[in-house]
Scaffold this motif. Structure first.
Motif, mmCIF file in Angstrom:
data_model
loop_
_atom_site.group_PDB
_atom_site.id
_atom_site.type_symbol
_atom_site.label_atom_id
_atom_site.label_comp_id
_atom_site.label_asym_id
_atom_site.label_seq_id
_atom_site.Cartn_x
_atom_site.Cartn_y
_atom_site.Cartn_z
ATOM 1 N N THR A 166 -1.448 7.544 1.991
ATOM 2 C CA THR A 166 -1.736 6.630 0.896
ATOM 3 C C THR A 166 -0.426 5.955 0.494
ATOM 4 O O THR A 166 0.623 6.600 0.462
ATOM 5 N N ARG A 207 -6.188 3.764 -9.449
ATOM 6 C CA ARG A 207 -5.839 2.347 -9.349
ATOM 7 C C ARG A 207 -4.539 2.023 -10.084
ATOM 8 O O ARG A 207 -3.804 1.113 -9.680
ATOM 9 N N THR A 258 -8.073 8.096 -5.035
ATOM 10 C CA THR A 258 -6.793 7.651 -5.588
ATOM 11 C C THR A 258 -7.006 6.872 -6.881
ATOM 12 O O THR A 258 -8.072 6.306 -7.124
ATOM 13 N N ALA A 262 2.441 3.930 -1.824
ATOM 14 C CA ALA A 262 2.948 3.643 -3.162
ATOM 15 C C ALA A 262 3.590 2.262 -3.101
ATOM 16 O O ALA A 262 3.612 1.622 -2.047
ATOM 17 N N GLU A 303 4.082 5.483 -8.289
ATOM 18 C CA GLU A 303 3.213 4.414 -8.777
ATOM 19 C C GLU A 303 2.660 3.585 -7.618
ATOM 20 O O GLU A 303 3.364 3.304 -6.650
ATOM 21 N N PRO A 304 1.380 3.171 -7.723
ATOM 22 C CA PRO A 304 0.791 2.354 -6.650
ATOM 23 C C PRO A 304 1.262 0.910 -6.713
ATOM 24 O O PRO A 304 1.959 0.498 -7.649
ATOM 25 N N THR A 364 -0.429 7.750 -10.890
ATOM 26 C CA THR A 364 0.097 8.519 -9.759
ATOM 27 C C THR A 364 -0.863 9.610 -9.303
ATOM 28 O O THR A 364 -0.556 10.350 -8.382
ATOM 29 N N LYS A 420 4.734 -1.711 0.767
ATOM 30 C CA LYS A 420 3.524 -2.547 0.692
ATOM 31 C C LYS A 420 2.824 -2.633 2.041
ATOM 32 O O LYS A 420 2.661 -3.708 2.607
ATOM 33 N N ASN A 461 -6.171 -1.272 -4.353
ATOM 34 C CA ASN A 461 -4.717 -1.467 -4.257
ATOM 35 C C ASN A 461 -4.002 -0.206 -3.788
ATOM 36 O O ASN A 461 -2.847 -0.256 -3.380
ATOM 37 N N ARG A 462 -4.687 0.954 -3.858
ATOM 38 C CA ARG A 462 -4.131 2.178 -3.270
ATOM 39 C C ARG A 462 -5.185 2.796 -2.362
ATOM 40 O O ARG A 462 -6.069 3.535 -2.781
ATOM 41 N N SER A 471 -9.340 3.780 -7.305
ATOM 42 C CA SER A 471 -9.068 2.660 -6.407
ATOM 43 C C SER A 471 -9.811 2.809 -5.084
ATOM 44 O O SER A 471 -10.437 1.874 -4.601
#
Length: 558
Positions: free
Chosen positions: A533, A482, A480, A535, A505-506, A485, A558, A518-519, A461
């Motif tokens: 980072t 995408r 990281t 989650a 989980e991202p 974990t 988020k 997304n992460r 990601s």
């Protein structure tokens, strides 16, 4: 009537010791390249770089590009080639951290020094003028003035970090690089990572200083109300600009006052920011709507100064993405950037000062629709992440020479988005199809060499380079996943890699509309050891020095 014509034959010669000519010149100074091909009549001369004929030879704007491989040739009956190599050494530039600090008696202190130059500078420490064993950082408990000295073949630089001992020492002031600003559904959280301490929380209902609007006003159908962010940049450790795509605006956060101080209205759905430090400008890409049907490119000038900021809309339309090369310690000015238009097999070079298009570089012969770029000043190469016109055939990366603005050709068989280290010495490319992460090293002569190939089986990601805590001019990669974990830690000096699997989980990719990352993973600056980072339901703080998770904040979403 019979006519005869005779071609003129010229005898040419090139001494053996002149076939390769090396002209060393320091960045910022001028040099003269001479062609040693001789003949009874002066032959016509052609200059080439990487096989591309130069219409004229002007190295004034090359800066720290490794100008190797200029070839001259004499034509007509005989052909000779002379290779002119132009190494461009750069004197060292250093930073020390902190400049001053106070500690209580018996407590240890850390001093850090970072240096860059071409070739790599060596580092020594002095304490009150006396030599200490050279290291990248020092663990100290004695009062004094500690001088970091960096030296290479063309220069020396030095700076001082002072250590005081006080019975009741004030805490050394932390810069913005040691704080994380976390933009979440609930607002803005200011985090001190060492103690995992939340210093301040700017709530979504808090008021903006200049306009007295809410930080995150309630939108249509927004129940319960929440904040939506897409991209953020730091501007000279003074402001953070962050996009609010559903409010069609930028929010400015003052990092000294730790308050939201202003909004800047933009074209609809601003999704990407870049801070051009050379010109103190923030570039803004807006989609026009969530369907990306009317994208525009705007600029905030004098982004770090002034009381009221506004956007200026550039002339560029249908912009799918843009790229502006980053600056670093030795490359402090960037003149040109690039834009990509939707589904077009070309990149357009733009002047960052005049906002005009300078040149269009066609990629049609390679069926390459550009999707991203990287740049290294060591070779003067741009790396183009290519997409094909159909999803089944993905072209390899292309390399563009920044001196000639010409396509050199494919970058081996490497496919994917290039990530370039801050010093320009490493180019990392994750291939989402094969799960490989391939790392190339750029030598000081400007040559590309494949140095590492990590078989990860991951769809990456985001990826960053973190400076080594043990060796100067070395980096580790942090990347990281995408969809999973996993978090990769890879030491580029030793090739050692670790995969942490303890993260949660991202954010699901389908829940993050603004880009493919997304992460994200973000570091705490040049001298910081911590990273963060997100989650889906929390935030992880990582200790990059210990290569392990540091803490988890479960109330940040988020």
């Amino acid at each position: 009537m019979l006519e005869k014509s005779f071609a003129e034959v010229v005898q040419l010669s090139l001494p053996e010791d002149k076939r390769v000519s090396i002209s060393a010149v320091t960045v910022g100074l001028s040099t003269v390249l001479s062609c040693a091909i001789q003949g009874t009549l002066r032959p016509p001369i052609i200059w080439k770089r990487n096989g591309i004929v130069l219409n004229f030879l002007d190295l004034e704007d090359i800066n720290a590009v490794r100008s190797t491989g200029f070839v001259t040739s004499g034509l007509r009956a005989q052909i000779f080639r002379q290779k002119n190599q132009v190494p461009l050494p750069v004197p060292p530039v250093i930073l020390v951290y902190p400049e001053t600090q106070a500690q209580e008696p018996g407590m240890a202190a850390s001093l850090h020094c970072y240096a860059d130059g071409i070739p790599n500078p060596s580092i020594i420490w002095l304490k009150n003028g006396m030599d200490l064993q050279p290291r990248l950082s020092k663990q100290l408990s004695l009062i004094g003035a500690y001088t970091c000295i960096a030296k290479n073949d063309v220069g020396v630089d030095e700076d001082i970090s002072s250590l005081f001992v006080e019975d009741s020492a004030r805490k050394t002031r932390l810069s913005v690089g040691n704080m994380f600003y976390i933009f979440s559904d609930e607002g803005v959280t200011i985090l001190q990572p060492n103690e995992c301490e939340v210093r301040k929380h700017v709530k979504r209902s808090d008021r903006i200083v200049a306009s007295y609007e809410e930080v995150c006003p309630k939108g249509e159908g927004d129940s319960p109300p929440k904040c939506t962010w897409a991209s953020a940049v730091t501007v000279r450790d003074k402001y953070i600009y962050v996009t609010q795509p559903l409010q069609n605006r930028l929010l400015l956060v003052d990092t000294q006052a730790q308050k939201a101080v202003q909004v800047v209205e933009t074209d609809p759905v601003p999704v990407k920011l870049h801070y051009d430090k050379s010109h103190d400008q923030v570039w803004v890409l807006s989609w026009g709507d969530l369907g990306k049907t009317h994208p525009t490119l705007q600029v905030v000038s004098q982004a770090s100064v002034g009381e009221e900021h506004r956007v200026f809309r550039t002339q560029f339309q249908r912009v799918d993405d843009f790229f502006i090369p980053p600056t670093n310690l030795i490359i402090t000015h960037v003149r040109f950037g690039f834009i990509f238009l939707k589904s077009e097999t070309a990149v357009h070079k733009i002047d960052l000062e005049t906002f005009h298009r300078v040149k269009t570089i066609s990629l049609k012969n390679y069926s390459c629709v550009p999707a991203g770029m990287g740049y290294t000043h060591l070779s003067g190469y741009y790396f183009i992440h290519c997409q094909g016109r159909n999803s089944t055939l993905v072209p390899p990366q292309l390399i563009i020479d920044s001196v000639t603005d010409s396509v050199i050709g494919p970058n081996r068989d490497i496919v994917g988005r290039p990530y370039v280290s801050p010093d320009g010495r490493h180019v990392a490319t994750p291939d989402y199809r094969s799960g490989l992460l391939r790392v190339q090293t750029v030598t000081f002569q400007g040559k590309l060499q494949l140095s590492h190939e990590f078989d990860l089986g991951l769809n990456i990601s985001d990826l960053i380079f973190q400076p080594s805590f043990m060796e100067s001019n070395q980096y580790s990669i942090v990347a990281t996943s995408r969809s999973g974990t996993e978090l990769l830690l890879a030491n580029l000096s030793t090739g050692r890699r670790e995969v942490l699997k303890t993260l949660k989980e991202p954010i699901p990719p389908e829940s993050w509309s603004w880009n493919s990352a997304n992460r994200l993973v973000v570091s705490s600056g040049l001298f910081g050891q911590f990273l963060v980072t997100p989650a889906a339901q929390s935030l992880f703080v990582l200790n990059g020095k210990q290569r392990s998770p540091h803490c988890e904040l479960s109330d940040i979403k988020k």
